[in-house]
Each structure stands twice: as C-alpha cells, then as structure tokens.
Design an enzyme around this catalytic site. Structure first.
Site, PDB file in Angstrom:
ATOM      1  N   GLU A   1      90.978  30.833  67.387  1.00  0.00           N
ATOM      2  CA  GLU A   1      89.589  31.137  67.686  1.00  0.00           C
ATOM      3  C   GLU A   1      88.852  30.157  68.344  1.00  0.00           C
ATOM      4  OE1 GLU A   1      86.024  30.877  67.877  1.00  0.00           O
ATOM      5  OE2 GLU A   1      85.900  30.837  65.824  1.00  0.00           O
TER       6      GLU A   1
ATOM      7  N   CYS B   1      80.249  29.366  66.594  1.00  0.00           N
ATOM      8  CA  CYS B   1      81.031  30.069  67.595  1.00  0.00           C
ATOM      9  C   CYS B   1      80.364  31.424  67.702  1.00  0.00           C
ATOM     10  CB  CYS B   1      82.290  30.324  67.000  1.00  0.00           C
ATOM     11  SG  CYS B   1      83.403  28.910  67.071  1.00  0.00           S
TER      12      CYS B   1
END
Length: 496
Positions: free
Chosen positions: A264, A298
């Site tokens: 990720e 994020c």
C-alpha cells in the site's frame, strides 16, 4: 528517556534494544539511530543500528521457529494472539506516549490506535480459526470424461517468513495488521519498523513477548535503511513482504524476486462533490478527511473536485470549520500537530509556494513554525499546479472547480495513484456510476475515505499498491494452497 516497570528490559541506558530469539539485544555494531521529536525537533529516543549479520541470524531463527509454529494447533495460536491483544491494551498509555513523542500524534488518537490494534489482533485470531479451519473436498467426476477415482483435499498452509514494514503514521496499528494475520496463518514474522515510530513498535512487540510466543517466531530489527533496508527486502530467507509506505515500495517490488507482495503505497484521494450534495455533510467530512492527524494519512482527502455551481458555498463552509481547528502540540490533543519531520514540512512548503506562484487562492494565510504547519485550504487550484497531483501528507488541501462529473472523474483517473476516493450526492444511481468509473481501490459514498473497519478489504490500484489488505484478505494472502489427491483403485460413488 528510560522505560519503567515491566518495559524496562527493552532499554539499555538510553538506547532501546532490538528483539530476536525471544530476547532483547544490543547490536554488535555499537551504533544507534536517533529518533527526533517532531514537536521539539530534538532527539527523543535512540534505537539499535542492527547490522546485516544480525539480520542473517534473525532470518535463520525465524525460519527455524516457523517450522515448529506451523505444527501448533490453530486454537493455541489464537489463544496466544488473544493474550497479546489483552496485554497490548493494558500497556496502551506507555505505547501512546511514544506515539505522541515520536510522530506527534494527538494524545487521544494515540490511545485509540493502540486499543484499535488490540481489537484487530483479537478479531484476526477469531477469523483465522474460521478461515484456516476449513478446507475443500473435490471429486474427479465433476470434470467431463472422468470417473470418481480421485479425491482432492485442499488446505491453506503458511508461506514461511513474513517481512513486515509499516509506516510512521500508524507504526502500531499497521504493524499488527501484518503481524496478526501472519502468526495465525502459521508464519513467522520479521518486523522492520519505521525510524519515527520504532520505539512504539518495540513496546508493541514486547506485548507479544509477554504473551509467550515461541522464541524466534517474532523479531524486530531497527536501524538505517541504507544499511539493512535492501538487505532485508532482498534477503533469500524472506517468503513474503507486506509493506505500507511511499514509493519505496515500487523499488522493493522490483528487487524482491518471486515472492508474494502486499503493498500500500499512498494515494491522491479525490473527493467529488455534486450539485445536490449536502454541503454541511461534505464540509464536515472534508475537515475530518483532510485534516485529521494533520493530513498525514494515506486515506486523507487530498483533493476536492467540486461542481462550480456549489463551490463558493462549500468553500465558505469549510473555511469556517478550518478556523475552528486547534493548532499546537500533540500533548494538548490539538487538531493540527507538527508534521513528522523537517523534510516533510519543507516538501509541503514547496507545494504551497508552487501553488502561490501559479495563482491559487489562499483561503487562509500560510503559516509555519518549525514542523508545525497551520491548516490551509487552497481554492481555484488548476491542473498545472503540483498540489493538484502530488500527495502533500500535510494539512494543505486543494480545491479544483469542475463543470461536469466527467471532468472530475477524468482528473481522478489521470493520477498515477488509485487508493481511495469519495463522492457526495443524494442520487445513489449517480454515486454508483461514479464509483464504477473511478479508478480507485475503494470509493466511499457520502463519507470521507477511511481505512477500516479493519476487517474491510483495503487495496490500491496503479501506483497505490499490490494486492488487498483487511484481516481476511491478509490471512489468505499469507498462505498458499496445498493439494493432496487420493487415487482410488476403482470408481467410488456414494450409495453405489
């Protein structure tokens, strides 16, 4: 700063030890790495600078311990994970204190991260017993041309040694999201925490140590990326890498060889606002999504794409809420706290200066003191500005005015990122259409992007990642299918 009580064994003088073979150790390198407090900009902690030879020993121990752990009954693995989760929650105050001082996380949010992590570990234990406790049975005559002469038994077996690399912003939660699935699936784990957040991670690992996991099964090595970073990710003893962070993950994926990867790597999460949206709801979610933990997430809202006809009204509502955000040290539970490092602050300032030079409208005066940047909303941002595409990872949010839904979708999809996005509208049909069109791993309807609840699938596409996370997906990803075929001397049919 010396640890006290039961945690005292993990520190030697003023340097925190690394964890290997069930023991807390000093590095033979004789070197340490300083961790800078983002608020004071002074050294707060020190951790061991592990050597490559120490990494080799850790890998050998992890491989050996995993062989025994794979033979441990599922219920026993789950039992130890539940115990670790309980201990983690017991030590929430000490771990949260580290998060406040290492990464300037607001005090309440720091405690929440630890408690959430304990819940994740417990849920993973329960889910793992269910997922891994079931296999599959196939018979050969279900495929054309075959008699029932073969019975196929399939099961999920561990991969081996999992290398877990979490990011600074959630060094506890995003560590256990890798550790717990790996352990319940029968793997061993080698954790390389981020420098900022390493001490919180070491405290967390100590909770697993206290739970009584076998020696060598869990390791935590600290040190400079320049010394052990590539050495870890390219190590032949690693059977899987789970990484959360920035574009370093792209380099890792090119070097790691033929092993499973779970990546990720950040995002430029777009918030598309239609004309019929509830603007009060949108404004509240922009504040929550764009400025929580100073935008260092994020899944933070990174760009607002709003229809021109409602842009003025929305910007005014957001401006009012931005003015109410408290700014200050994390110990005071301020809404906006210092970003993690001076280099991060400088990068954010570079994006702001570029936007200023190119004519963006500043809804607030840009203000910075050290690593502390006041929340800033930039209106009338254009595609030629860096802030329209780059991920600031700070409390600066661009607003781009659009004249059609298609324009918003085009901007979203033109990004090399594809982690999350969101759309605000009262028309569910339009929302689903836009969700289908957005090249994002997750699209939230009428809410800001978010990672979680932790059992939800979480994934990015394009440069935002490889594979999918979430408890169930992580357990499955950290296993492989094993097939055993029983060959019968003659066809066998039930009641035949």
């Amino acid at each position: 700063m010396a640890a006290t009580g039961v945690l005292a064994e993990i520190i030697d003088g003023d340097v925190y030890k690394y964890y290997a073979d069930g023991e807390w150790k000093k590095s033979t390198s004789g070197k340490s790495v300083a961790i800078i407090n983002p608020t004071t900009r002074k050294p707060q902690y020190k951790v061991q600078a592990c050597s490559q030879e120490e990494v080799n020993k850790v890998m050998d121990s992890a491989k050996s311990a995993q062989k025994s752990w794979a033979k441990t009954p599922l219920w026993k693995r789950a039992e130890l994970l539940h115990k670790a989760a309980a201990i983690l929650k017991e030590h929430k105050a000490a771990i949260a204190e580290c998060l406040v001082k290492e990464i300037a996380k607001p005090a309440k949010d720091a405690v929440t991260e630890v408690v959430r992590s304990g819940d994740l570990v417990s849920y993973c234990a329960e889910e793992g017993v269910r997922i891994l406790g079931e296999g599959k049975f196939l018979v050969s005559d279900s495929f054309p041309g075959n008699e029932r002469t073969k019975y196929c038994l399939t099961s999920k077996i561990p991969l081996g040694v999992i290398l877990a690399i979490p990011p600074f912003n959630y060094p506890v939660n995003l560590a256990v999201s890798k550790i717990a699935p790996a352990l319940i699936a029968g793997n061993s784990i080698v954790l390389k925490p981020p420098t900022q957040g390493a001490v919180a991670a070491l405290h967390m690992v100590h909770c697993f140590h206290l739970a009584g996991f076998p020696k060598g099964l869990i390791s935590c090595v600290t040190g400079k990326g320049s010394e052990i970073g590539d050495f870890l990710t390219m190590h032949p003893g690693v059977n899987c890498i789970s990484f959360t962070g920035g574009d370093t993950g792209i380099a890792i994926s090119k070097k790691s060889g033929m092993i499973p990867l779970q990546m990720e790597l950040g995002g430029k999460d777009a918030c598309i606002v239609l004309e019929d949206a509830d603007l009060d709801l949108v404004a509240a979610n922009i504040i929550k999504g764009g400025f929580s933990y100073s935008g260092q997430r994020c899944t933070a809202v990174k760009v607002v794409l709003v229809m021109e006809s409602v842009a003025d009204a929305l910007v005014e509502k957001v401006k009012v809420k931005v003015a109410k955000l408290s700014v200050g040290p994390p110990e005071d539970d301020s809404d906006i706290t210092p970003v993690v490092s001076e280099s991060s602050a400088n990068f954010i300032e570079g994006l702001v200066n570029d936007a200023k030079e190119k004519g963006a409208t500043f809804c607030q005066e840009y203000k910075r003191e050290g690593n502390l940047i006041w929340p800033l909303l930039l209106d009338n941002v254009r595609p030629d500005m860096r802030i329209a595409w780059e991920e600031p990872f700070g409390p600066v949010l661009p607003v781009i005015r659009i004249n059609s839904v298609e324009e918003g979708i085009h901007h979203c999809n033109a990004s090399n990122f594809g982690l999350q996005g969101c759309v605000f509208t009262k028309d569910i049909n339009k929302a689903i259409m836009i969700s289908d069109a957005m090249e994002s791993g997750t699209v939230q309807i009428n809410s800001a992007p978010a990672r979680g609840p932790d059992h939800f699938p979480f994934q990015g596409i394009k440069d935002s990642g490889i594979g999918s996370q979430g408890i169930t997906n992580s357990i499955n990803m950290m296993t492989k299918v094993k097939t055993t075929v029983i060959n019968l001397p003659s066809p066998s049919y039930t009641m035949g």
